[in-house]
Design an enzyme around this catalytic site. Structure first.
Site, PDB file in Angstrom:
ATOM      1  N   VAL A 134       0.855  -1.196   0.000  1.00  0.00           N
ATOM      2  CA  VAL A 134       0.000   0.000   0.000  1.00  0.00           C
ATOM      3  C   VAL A 134       0.886   1.240   0.000  1.00  0.00           C
ATOM      4  O   VAL A 134       1.710   1.411   0.892  1.00  0.00           O
ATOM      5  CB  VAL A 134      -0.930   0.040   1.240  1.00  0.00           C
ATOM      6  N   ILE A 138       5.805   4.515   1.431  1.00  0.00           N
ATOM      7  CA  ILE A 138       5.272   5.201   2.631  1.00  0.00           C
ATOM      8  C   ILE A 138       4.987   4.161   3.720  1.00  0.00           C
ATOM      9  O   ILE A 138       4.261   3.204   3.482  1.00  0.00           O
ATOM     10  CB  ILE A 138       3.955   5.951   2.309  1.00  0.00           C
ATOM     11  N   GLY A 189       6.475   5.370 -18.861  1.00  0.00           N
ATOM     12  CA  GLY A 189       6.525   4.186 -17.994  1.00  0.00           C
ATOM     13  C   GLY A 189       5.742   4.338 -16.698  1.00  0.00           C
ATOM     14  O   GLY A 189       5.855   3.511 -15.802  1.00  0.00           O
ATOM     15  N   GLU A 192       0.666   1.372 -17.412  1.00  0.00           N
ATOM     16  CA  GLU A 192       0.800   0.097 -18.126  1.00  0.00           C
ATOM     17  C   GLU A 192       0.236   0.241 -19.544  1.00  0.00           C
ATOM     18  O   GLU A 192      -0.570   1.141 -19.803  1.00  0.00           O
ATOM     19  CB  GLU A 192      -0.019  -0.979 -17.402  1.00  0.00           C
ATOM     20  N   ASP A 203      -6.793  -0.711  -8.714  1.00  0.00           N
ATOM     21  CA  ASP A 203      -5.564  -0.734  -7.909  1.00  0.00           C
ATOM     22  C   ASP A 203      -5.782   0.021  -6.586  1.00  0.00           C
ATOM     23  O   ASP A 203      -5.409  -0.457  -5.511  1.00  0.00           O
ATOM     24  CB  ASP A 203      -4.426  -0.095  -8.734  1.00  0.00           C
ATOM     25  N   LYS A 207      -5.769  -1.465  -2.499  1.00  0.00           N
ATOM     26  CA  LYS A 207      -5.010  -0.874  -1.389  1.00  0.00           C
ATOM     27  C   LYS A 207      -5.958  -0.388  -0.298  1.00  0.00           C
ATOM     28  O   LYS A 207      -5.699  -0.574   0.898  1.00  0.00           O
ATOM     29  CB  LYS A 207      -4.149   0.272  -1.914  1.00  0.00           C
ATOM     30  N   GLY A 304       7.718   2.377  -7.943  1.00  0.00           N
ATOM     31  CA  GLY A 304       9.078   2.420  -8.489  1.00  0.00           C
ATOM     32  C   GLY A 304       9.971   1.465  -7.724  1.00  0.00           C
ATOM     33  O   GLY A 304       9.712   1.158  -6.553  1.00  0.00           O
TER      34      GLY A 304
HETATM   35  N1  LIG Z   1       6.548  -1.832  -9.653  1.00  0.00           N
HETATM   36  C1  LIG Z   1       6.166  -1.093  -8.622  1.00  0.00           C
HETATM   37  O1  LIG Z   1       6.431   0.107  -8.570  1.00  0.00           O
HETATM   38  C2  LIG Z   1       5.401  -1.718  -7.485  1.00  0.00           C
HETATM   39  C3  LIG Z   1       5.027  -0.924  -6.378  1.00  0.00           C
HETATM   40  C4  LIG Z   1       4.360  -1.515  -5.302  1.00  0.00           C
HETATM   41  C5  LIG Z   1       4.048  -2.850  -5.359  1.00  0.00           C
HETATM   42  N2  LIG Z   1       4.391  -3.597  -6.465  1.00  0.00           N
HETATM   43  C6  LIG Z   1       4.031  -5.016  -6.473  1.00  0.00           C
HETATM   44  O2  LIG Z   1       5.235  -5.791  -6.514  1.00  0.00           O
HETATM   45  C7  LIG Z   1       5.002  -6.990  -7.225  1.00  0.00           C
HETATM   46  C8  LIG Z   1       6.035  -7.124  -8.362  1.00  0.00           C
HETATM   47  O3  LIG Z   1       5.887  -6.036  -9.241  1.00  0.00           O
HETATM   48  P1  LIG Z   1       6.981  -5.681 -10.367  1.00  0.00           P
HETATM   49  O4  LIG Z   1       6.620  -4.338 -10.870  1.00  0.00           O
HETATM   50  O5  LIG Z   1       8.352  -5.929  -9.862  1.00  0.00           O
HETATM   51  O6  LIG Z   1       6.589  -6.778 -11.468  1.00  0.00           O
HETATM   52  P2  LIG Z   1       7.472  -7.243 -12.746  1.00  0.00           P
HETATM   53  O7  LIG Z   1       8.502  -6.231 -13.052  1.00  0.00           O
HETATM   54  O8  LIG Z   1       6.498  -7.632 -13.790  1.00  0.00           O
HETATM   55  O9  LIG Z   1       8.211  -8.561 -12.212  1.00  0.00           O
HETATM   56  C9  LIG Z   1       7.559  -9.773 -11.991  1.00  0.00           C
HETATM   57  C10 LIG Z   1       8.600 -10.845 -11.774  1.00  0.00           C
HETATM   58  O10 LIG Z   1       7.935 -12.075 -11.497  1.00  0.00           O
HETATM   59  C11 LIG Z   1       8.562 -13.111 -12.226  1.00  0.00           C
HETATM   60  N3  LIG Z   1       7.617 -14.196 -12.446  1.00  0.00           N
HETATM   61  C12 LIG Z   1       6.525 -14.228 -13.237  1.00  0.00           C
HETATM   62  N4  LIG Z   1       5.935 -15.429 -13.168  1.00  0.00           N
HETATM   63  C13 LIG Z   1       6.683 -16.167 -12.307  1.00  0.00           C
HETATM   64  C14 LIG Z   1       6.600 -17.494 -11.822  1.00  0.00           C
HETATM   65  N5  LIG Z   1       5.639 -18.327 -12.217  1.00  0.00           N
HETATM   66  N6  LIG Z   1       7.562 -17.927 -10.940  1.00  0.00           N
HETATM   67  C15 LIG Z   1       8.555 -17.109 -10.536  1.00  0.00           C
HETATM   68  N7  LIG Z   1       8.678 -15.842 -10.979  1.00  0.00           N
HETATM   69  C16 LIG Z   1       7.762 -15.388 -11.844  1.00  0.00           C
HETATM   70  C17 LIG Z   1       9.025 -12.471 -13.522  1.00  0.00           C
HETATM   71  O11 LIG Z   1      10.057 -13.269 -14.081  1.00  0.00           O
HETATM   72  P3  LIG Z   1      10.883 -12.851 -15.424  1.00  0.00           P
HETATM   73  O12 LIG Z   1      11.588 -11.574 -15.060  1.00  0.00           O
HETATM   74  O13 LIG Z   1      11.818 -13.970 -15.630  1.00  0.00           O
HETATM   75  O14 LIG Z   1       9.854 -12.675 -16.495  1.00  0.00           O
HETATM   76  C18 LIG Z   1       9.499 -11.112 -13.005  1.00  0.00           C
HETATM   77  O15 LIG Z   1      10.839 -11.192 -12.585  1.00  0.00           O
HETATM   78  C19 LIG Z   1       3.534  -6.932  -7.689  1.00  0.00           C
HETATM   79  O16 LIG Z   1       2.714  -7.599  -6.752  1.00  0.00           O
HETATM   80  C20 LIG Z   1       3.233  -5.445  -7.679  1.00  0.00           C
HETATM   81  O17 LIG Z   1       1.840  -5.167  -7.498  1.00  0.00           O
HETATM   82  C21 LIG Z   1       5.059  -3.059  -7.516  1.00  0.00           C
END
Ligand SMILES: NC(=O)c1ccc[n+]([C@@H]2O[C@H](COP(=O)([O-])OP(=O)(O)OC[C@H]3O[C@@H](n4cnc5c(N)ncnc54)[C@H](OP(=O)(O)O)[C@@H]3O)[C@@H](O)[C@H]2O)c1
Length: 437
Positions: A134, A138, A189, A192, A203, A207, A304
């Protein structure tokens, strides 16, 4: 020194790779703070060959995150895959059942399975930490879970989606359309390729459902949240809001009311002078109102790699510092079995001020007919003005109404009446006004 804390990271994308990098770069500081080393002992993602920008050669690779959760030699399973089902859910459940601590940033997972997962964690005596889920960096979860015991929360609200706030900020600052802002956000970026999840409020709702549970001790009920996105906000709304002393923000609001707990996500007018109105761009903010503390506002980076990694690493460090056998704080502030079924206040009974923008035929009597529909529904008007903000032509005019406190049911009925009267040339716009200091 105590034995090293062994961490397994599943998911090495934006957040996972940043977490691995921060753990490496800050290893010495973390060891001093926690009194033990934190080592990445196992990792899992889809593509074993992809360069993650950090040396992971010392960690054992797993193709299967569930297998890693069950069998790796780790103390903490860090889930950064994403999604409310599939490998994220299966691996977190498996890790908790195997008696391992879990850290996750996955709001979708917690919104759907949070209570069930908390029950397993509490039964097994392990931690389920989710600060990054969330408002990114923060520290709102810790604040609500640990620093506010005894406070009765009356309302929690916030700007919980950076993409939406970025779009609304630019629309106001540069006078450009929603579509143009969205395209730019995608190019930079911040949004999405399929932005529906962000801009239609899902989203924010995920939260908010977690904050509601922390605030009121209720079982998470994300499906009950009333939701409207920002895609129908126009320049006419933004300009009219500014003229009236308001700014439009997508807020998630959870509030204790006489008829139950109200949870809603929608574009909201907040006074331009309020603190929350000063939160611009991708920044997030959460306001918490309680009987003892008054109002607290936390703001900062909501997404980020770095900001999210900061929260995830903080959660891992808390586990490194925790004492074996010591009772952990419940996952959602109350023991999972104490979380109460949630009494939902109907949106129709929502009480507040409303902004109503009507595009009408330029005919004699229209103004009076609109005012009558409002009066018939007991709506008291703060102002009613004919405005130059809308798509003015010879044949149509814009009428802007601001109401005193009334109910959603009354506003819907009055607007339905005006529509039936045949005076409108375009869809009516209704935006709720939120009280904010
Ligand atoms: N990005 C943000 O700013 C942010 C902020 C707050 C919370 N979040 C949360 O953090 C989480 C990750 O977000 P992200 O932005 O880092 O996502 P992301 O960049 O899409 O990364 C997802 C990762 O999961 C891996 N993956 C996918 N399927 C898999 C499986 N079956 N087994 C193992 N690994 C697998 C992918 O592997 P590959 O790299 O090999 O494809 C990738 O490394 C999400 O729940 C998101 O809601 C993100």
């Amino acid at each position: 020194m105590a034995e090293a804390l062994r961490v397994g990271i599943a998911g090495l994308g934006t957040v996972g790779a940043s977490v691995a990098r921060v753990l490496r770069e800050k290893a010495a500081e973390l060891t001093r703070q926690c009194g033990r080393d934190i080592v990445v002992a196992a990792v899992s993602a889809r593509d074993a060959r992809r360069d993650r920008g950090v040396d992971l050669s010392a960690a054992k690779w797993f193709d299967d995150a569930v297998k890693m959760a069950e069998t790796a030699d780790i103390d903490v399973f860090v889930e950064l895959i994403g999604g409310d089902e599939g490998p994220a859910h299966a691996s977190v459940k498996a890790a908790l059942e195997a008696g391992r601590h879990v850290v996750t940033a996955n709001k979708a997972l917690l919104a759907k399975h949070g209570v069930a997962l908390a029950e397993i964690a509490e039964k097994k005596g392990v931690l389920l930490n989710y600060e990054a889920a969330v408002a990114g960096g923060i520290p709102v979860i810790k604040t609500m879970r640990e620093a506010m015991a005894g406070n009765q929360v009356t309302r929690v609200f916030g700007i919980l989606n950076g993409t939406c706030n970025y779009i609304l900020t630019r629309m106001e600052a540069e006078g450009i359309s929603f579509d143009a802002c969205l395209k730019d956000a995608q190019r930079l970026g911040y949004a999405e390729a399929d932005p529906t999840f962000d801009i239609e409020g899902h989203d924010t709702a995920h939260k908010l459902s977690i904050l509601t549970s922390l605030a009121f001790g209720t079982r998470i009920a994300a499906n009950d949240i009333y939701m409207e996105g920002i895609s129908n906000i126009t320049q006419a709304d933004i300009r009219a809001a500014a003229e009236l002393g308001y700014r439009i923000k997508l807020l998630g609001v959870a509030q204790r009311t006489e008829s139950g707990i109200e949870q809603r996500v929608h574009p909201t007018m907040v006074p331009t002078a309020s603190v929350i109105a000063q939160v611009h761009g991708v920044t997030n903010a959460v306001a918490i109102e309680t009987d003892i503390l008054g109002e607290l506002l936390l703001s900062g980076p909501g997404a980020g790699g770095n900001a999210t990694a900061s929260a995830v690493v903080g959660d891992i460090a808390d586990i490194a510092k925790s004492r074996p056998g010591f009772q952990h704080a419940p996952v959602f502030g109350w023991p999972a079995r104490e979380l109460r079924p949630y009494k939902k206040a109907q949106m129709r009974s929502h009480a507040g001020g409303y902004f109503i923008r009507l595009t009408v035929h330029d005919r004699i009597g229209v103004f009076a007919a609109i005012a009558k529909r409002m009066a018939d529904n007991d709506i008291s008007l703060e102002s009613i003005v004919q405005q130059g903000a809308g798509p003015e032509t010879e044949a149509q005019k814009t009428v802007i109404l601001v109401t005193h406190e009334t109910t959603e049911a009354a506003v819907r009925k009055a607007v339905e009446g005006v529509t039936k009267d045949g005076h409108l040339t375009d869809k009516p716009q209704v935006i709720r006004i939120e009280r904010a200091e």
